[in-house]
Scaffold this motif. Structure first.
Motif, PDB file in Angstrom:
ATOM      1  N   THR A  20       2.948  15.997  59.983  1.00 32.36           N
ATOM      2  CA  THR A  20       2.849  14.743  59.248  1.00 32.36           C
ATOM      3  C   THR A  20       2.212  14.977  57.891  1.00 32.36           C
ATOM      4  O   THR A  20       1.424  15.914  57.711  1.00 32.36           O
ATOM      5  CB  THR A  20       2.024  13.699  60.031  1.00 32.36           C
ATOM      6  OG1 THR A  20       1.970  12.480  59.287  1.00 32.36           O
ATOM      7  CG2 THR A  20       0.609  14.200  60.286  1.00 32.36           C
ATOM      8  N   ILE A  21       2.564  14.144  56.921  1.00 36.79           N
ATOM      9  CA  ILE A  21       1.974  14.208  55.584  1.00 36.79           C
ATOM     10  C   ILE A  21       1.960  12.802  54.992  1.00 36.79           C
ATOM     11  O   ILE A  21       2.824  11.971  55.316  1.00 36.79           O
ATOM     12  CB  ILE A  21       2.749  15.188  54.671  1.00 36.79           C
ATOM     13  CG1 ILE A  21       1.972  15.461  53.394  1.00 36.79           C
ATOM     14  CG2 ILE A  21       4.160  14.669  54.379  1.00 36.79           C
ATOM     15  CD1 ILE A  21       2.529  16.608  52.575  1.00 36.79           C
ATOM     16  N   GLY A  22       0.988  12.514  54.141  1.00 34.98           N
ATOM     17  CA  GLY A  22       0.923  11.182  53.538  1.00 34.98           C
ATOM     18  C   GLY A  22      -0.288  11.030  52.641  1.00 34.98           C
ATOM     19  O   GLY A  22      -0.826  12.002  52.098  1.00 34.98           O
ATOM     20  N   GLY A  23      -0.737   9.796  52.498  1.00 37.75           N
ATOM     21  CA  GLY A  23      -1.875   9.511  51.638  1.00 37.75           C
ATOM     22  C   GLY A  23      -2.334   8.082  51.808  1.00 37.75           C
ATOM     23  O   GLY A  23      -1.712   7.290  52.535  1.00 37.75           O
ATOM     24  N   GLY A  24      -3.432   7.759  51.145  1.00 36.45           N
ATOM     25  CA  GLY A  24      -3.952   6.406  51.254  1.00 36.45           C
ATOM     26  C   GLY A  24      -5.126   6.184  50.331  1.00 36.45           C
ATOM     27  O   GLY A  24      -5.466   7.026  49.488  1.00 36.45           O
ATOM     28  N   VAL A  25      -5.776   5.048  50.498  1.00 34.01           N
ATOM     29  CA  VAL A  25      -6.969   4.720  49.734  1.00 34.01           C
ATOM     30  C   VAL A  25      -7.929   3.979  50.661  1.00 34.01           C
ATOM     31  O   VAL A  25      -7.518   3.136  51.458  1.00 34.01           O
ATOM     32  CB  VAL A  25      -6.634   3.877  48.484  1.00 34.01           C
ATOM     33  CG1 VAL A  25      -5.980   2.555  48.865  1.00 34.01           C
ATOM     34  CG2 VAL A  25      -7.878   3.648  47.644  1.00 34.01           C
ATOM     35  N   GLU A  26      -9.208   4.343  50.570  1.00 37.65           N
ATOM     36  CA  GLU A  26     -10.244   3.727  51.396  1.00 37.65           C
ATOM     37  C   GLU A  26     -11.299   3.110  50.481  1.00 37.65           C
ATOM     38  O   GLU A  26     -11.643   3.679  49.437  1.00 37.65           O
ATOM     39  CB  GLU A  26     -10.865   4.774  52.317  1.00 37.65           C
ATOM     40  CG  GLU A  26     -11.748   4.193  53.400  1.00 37.65           C
ATOM     41  CD  GLU A  26     -12.052   5.189  54.516  1.00 37.65           C
ATOM     42  OE1 GLU A  26     -12.795   4.823  55.442  1.00 37.65           O
ATOM     43  OE2 GLU A  26     -11.537   6.326  54.457  1.00 37.65           O
ATOM     44  N   PHE A  27     -11.814   1.947  50.877  1.00 43.86           N
ATOM     45  CA  PHE A  27     -12.771   1.215  50.060  1.00 43.86           C
ATOM     46  C   PHE A  27     -13.980   0.831  50.913  1.00 43.86           C
ATOM     47  O   PHE A  27     -13.827   0.197  51.962  1.00 43.86           O
ATOM     48  CB  PHE A  27     -12.122  -0.042  49.471  1.00 43.86           C
ATOM     49  CG  PHE A  27     -13.070  -0.909  48.692  1.00 43.86           C
ATOM     50  CD1 PHE A  27     -13.612  -0.466  47.494  1.00 43.86           C
ATOM     51  CD2 PHE A  27     -13.429  -2.164  49.152  1.00 43.86           C
ATOM     52  CE1 PHE A  27     -14.495  -1.255  46.780  1.00 43.86           C
ATOM     53  CE2 PHE A  27     -14.301  -2.969  48.451  1.00 43.86           C
ATOM     54  CZ  PHE A  27     -14.840  -2.512  47.258  1.00 43.86           C
TER      55      PHE A  27
END
Length: 233
Positions: free
Chosen positions: A176-183
């Motif tokens: 699996t591969i991907g990305g995101g943003v956490e706040f």
């Protein structure tokens, strides 16, 4: 005698002046300390755990015996689960590891009229174990992620004219591969939005459905978008 009284009076005045000034200076120092407290720096370093939910969509390829067209079942549905991980922040760089386990209700059916075959695939559950690399803008952390994926697919494969059928489950392994943003919304709580592409790899499943001795292979792969909530310890 008069000069002595004058000297005593001047000395008393100086002592009173000093005694009155000392408490005021101490109070000023205390006020100054209260006005400028040390400001703790926010850090992403530490363990965390949380929950997530989202939507998955993709294809489960059914690779039929030689000479027969293969099937690609479009499927989609709900996913939800839990994650646990650890972050280590050095300067603005954040390195981490995360593992998750997901319930899935993702399914689809495809019919190929040439061979009169129907194939239904259902993703029952899956999980990932991934590395994360991010760059922190104080409480905002964009990141990329990738690693190992695994899951279980249920297949139901039927030859319509004869009624020959095969049904079973296969545990797949892939990547699996991907990305995101956490706040970080509070010191211990954060929310995230994430995208992953998951390929669970090809595994042999049904045998002798169309041709004796032939094996049918299944390869689920899908994309997902999900939102999550984490608590940092």
């Amino acid at each position: 005698m008069g000069m002595r009284k004058t000297s005593l009076a001047a000395g008393a005045a100086i002592i009173c002046s000093l005694s009155g000034a000392m408490p005021a200076s101490a109070a000023d120092l205390a006020t100054e300390r209260r006005a400028y407290p040390p400001v703790p720096l926010f850090t992403w370093t530490g363990f965390y755990a949380g929950l997530n939910a989202g939507y998955a969509f993709g294809n489960a390829d059914t690779i039929l015996p030689t000479g027969i067209p293969s099937l690609s079942s479009s499927y989609d549905g709900f996913i939800g689960g839990a994650q646990i991980g650890y972050n280590w922040q050095v300067g603005a760089a954040v390195l981490g590891f995360e593992a998750d386990l997901q319930y899935a209700d993702v399914k689809g059916t495809e019919i190929i009229t040439v061979a009169a075959v129907t194939a239904t695939n259902t993703l029952e559950w899956f999980g990932t174990a991934r590395g994360r690399v991010g760059y922190a803008f104080d409480r905002v952390l964009p990141y990329v992620t990738g690693g190992f994926a695994f899951g279980r697919n249920e297949y139901n494969f039927t030859l319509i004219p004869s009624g020959n059928a095969a049904k079973g489950t296969i545990t797949h392994t892939g990547w699996t591969i991907g990305g995101g943003v956490e706040f970080a919304v509070r010191d211990a709580w954060s929310v995230k939005a994430e995208y992953l592409h998951v390929d669970l790899g090809s595994q042999n499943g049904a045998r002798d459905v169309l041709v004796t001795g032939e094996v049918t292979t299944f390869n689920p792969k899908f994309d997902l978008v999900r939102a999550g909530l984490n608590y940092r310890f």
